[in-house]
Each structure stands twice: as structure tokens, then as C-alpha cells.
Design a protein around this motif. Structure first.
Motif, PDB file in Angstrom:
ATOM      1  N   TYR A  40       0.828  -1.207   0.000  1.00  0.00           N
ATOM      2  CA  TYR A  40       0.000   0.000   0.000  1.00  0.00           C
ATOM      3  C   TYR A  40       0.865   1.261   0.000  1.00  0.00           C
ATOM      4  O   TYR A  40       0.675   2.159  -0.819  1.00  0.00           O
ATOM      5  CB  TYR A  40      -0.940  -0.003   1.213  1.00  0.00           C
ATOM      6  CG  TYR A  40      -1.668   1.301   1.415  1.00  0.00           C
ATOM      7  CD1 TYR A  40      -2.786   1.613   0.646  1.00  0.00           C
ATOM      8  CD2 TYR A  40      -1.231   2.230   2.344  1.00  0.00           C
ATOM      9  CE1 TYR A  40      -3.452   2.813   0.813  1.00  0.00           C
ATOM     10  CE2 TYR A  40      -1.890   3.435   2.516  1.00  0.00           C
ATOM     11  CZ  TYR A  40      -3.006   3.719   1.748  1.00  0.00           C
ATOM     12  OH  TYR A  40      -3.654   4.916   1.912  1.00  0.00           O
ATOM     13  N   PHE A  41       1.839   1.322   0.920  1.00  0.00           N
ATOM     14  CA  PHE A  41       2.656   2.526   1.007  1.00  0.00           C
ATOM     15  C   PHE A  41       3.617   2.654  -0.173  1.00  0.00           C
ATOM     16  O   PHE A  41       3.930   3.765  -0.598  1.00  0.00           O
ATOM     17  CB  PHE A  41       3.373   2.605   2.355  1.00  0.00           C
ATOM     18  CG  PHE A  41       2.445   3.034   3.450  1.00  0.00           C
ATOM     19  CD1 PHE A  41       1.961   4.341   3.502  1.00  0.00           C
ATOM     20  CD2 PHE A  41       2.009   2.140   4.404  1.00  0.00           C
ATOM     21  CE1 PHE A  41       1.070   4.740   4.485  1.00  0.00           C
ATOM     22  CE2 PHE A  41       1.122   2.533   5.399  1.00  0.00           C
ATOM     23  CZ  PHE A  41       0.654   3.841   5.439  1.00  0.00           C
ATOM     24  N   ASP A  43       2.801   1.741  -3.197  1.00  0.00           N
ATOM     25  CA  ASP A  43       1.905   2.287  -4.225  1.00  0.00           C
ATOM     26  C   ASP A  43       1.660   3.775  -3.992  1.00  0.00           C
ATOM     27  O   ASP A  43       1.695   4.574  -4.933  1.00  0.00           O
ATOM     28  CB  ASP A  43       0.565   1.548  -4.235  1.00  0.00           C
ATOM     29  CG  ASP A  43       0.653   0.155  -4.825  1.00  0.00           C
ATOM     30  OD1 ASP A  43       1.648  -0.136  -5.522  1.00  0.00           O
ATOM     31  OD2 ASP A  43      -0.272  -0.638  -4.580  1.00  0.00           O
ATOM     32  N   LYS A  44       1.407   4.166  -2.742  1.00  0.00           N
ATOM     33  CA  LYS A  44       1.161   5.585  -2.424  1.00  0.00           C
ATOM     34  C   LYS A  44       2.346   6.444  -2.847  1.00  0.00           C
ATOM     35  O   LYS A  44       2.175   7.562  -3.324  1.00  0.00           O
ATOM     36  CB  LYS A  44       0.904   5.778  -0.925  1.00  0.00           C
ATOM     37  CG  LYS A  44      -0.402   5.238  -0.422  1.00  0.00           C
ATOM     38  CD  LYS A  44      -1.581   6.053  -0.874  1.00  0.00           C
ATOM     39  CE  LYS A  44      -1.707   7.309  -0.047  1.00  0.00           C
ATOM     40  NZ  LYS A  44      -2.865   8.119  -0.418  1.00  0.00           N
ATOM     41  N   LEU A  51      -1.713   4.649  -7.775  1.00  0.00           N
ATOM     42  CA  LEU A  51      -3.167   4.727  -7.668  1.00  0.00           C
ATOM     43  C   LEU A  51      -3.817   3.684  -8.571  1.00  0.00           C
ATOM     44  O   LEU A  51      -4.753   3.002  -8.169  1.00  0.00           O
ATOM     45  CB  LEU A  51      -3.667   6.126  -8.025  1.00  0.00           C
ATOM     46  CG  LEU A  51      -5.182   6.314  -8.020  1.00  0.00           C
ATOM     47  CD1 LEU A  51      -5.770   6.010  -6.644  1.00  0.00           C
ATOM     48  CD2 LEU A  51      -5.538   7.726  -8.457  1.00  0.00           C
ATOM     49  N   GLN A  54      -3.532   0.383  -6.920  1.00  0.00           N
ATOM     50  CA  GLN A  54      -4.502   0.253  -5.832  1.00  0.00           C
ATOM     51  C   GLN A  54      -5.905   0.003  -6.376  1.00  0.00           C
ATOM     52  O   GLN A  54      -6.661  -0.796  -5.820  1.00  0.00           O
ATOM     53  CB  GLN A  54      -4.487   1.499  -4.953  1.00  0.00           C
ATOM     54  CG  GLN A  54      -3.237   1.612  -4.122  1.00  0.00           C
ATOM     55  CD  GLN A  54      -3.207   2.885  -3.318  1.00  0.00           C
ATOM     56  OE1 GLN A  54      -3.924   3.842  -3.587  1.00  0.00           O
ATOM     57  NE2 GLN A  54      -2.349   2.902  -2.313  1.00  0.00           N
TER      58      GLN A  54
END
Length: 84
Positions: A40-41, A43-44, A51, A54
């Protein structure tokens, strides 16, 4: 009588060391959550490409849930909380 666990204790951080009974509030963290949080991080930090990654993950999750429930993926929504 011997109880058989539905899920192996080693799939949770600290699960092999303790019994955790306050599951209505917070349960033991699944080991898989560590990898998911790292993805997740990552990808962020990757901007627009992250995005899109995600969004692809969310779509795959909705498809999996739909298959499990026997419904259309369009009928499955992922929400931030139960009040949304």
C-alpha cells in the motif's frame, strides 16, 4: 475433546504465543497484513501509477468477494466504514 483451529495460529503475529479473546475490538494482526501494508505505502509513493495499482487491487478484491458470495462484482462495494 480436542479442538481444531479453523486457521493456523502462525498466520497471526504473536498468535503462537498467546490466546487473544478481545476479538470484538481488535484481533491479532495477520502476518499477511505486513506485506499488504508495505505494498500500500509503496503504491502511495508511486503517484498515479500507484493509484492505478490500488484500483486494480480493489477491483480484484471485489471480484473475489463477488465470486465467494455468488453475486455480480458490480454489486460489491468497498467502504471505509459501516456509516458510509
Amino acid at each position: 475433546m480436542t479442538a481444531t483451529a479453523l486457521v493456523s495460529k502462525d498466520r497471526f503475529i504473536g498468535g503462537d504465543e498467546r490466546a487473544y479473546l478481545l476479538t470484538a475490538g481488535d484481533g491479532l494482526t495477520p502476518v499477511s497484513a505486513v506485506d499488504a501494508t508495505a505494498r500500500y505505502f509503496a503504491d502511495k509513493a508511486n503517484g498515479s501509477a500507484g493509484l492505478r495499482a490500488q484500483q486494480a487491487t480493489a477491483f480484484a478484491c471485489r471480484e473475489g468477494l463477488a465470486a465467494l458470495l455468488g453475486v455480480d462484482a458490480g454489486d460489491v462495494a468497498l467502504l471505509g466504514s459501516t456509516s458510509e
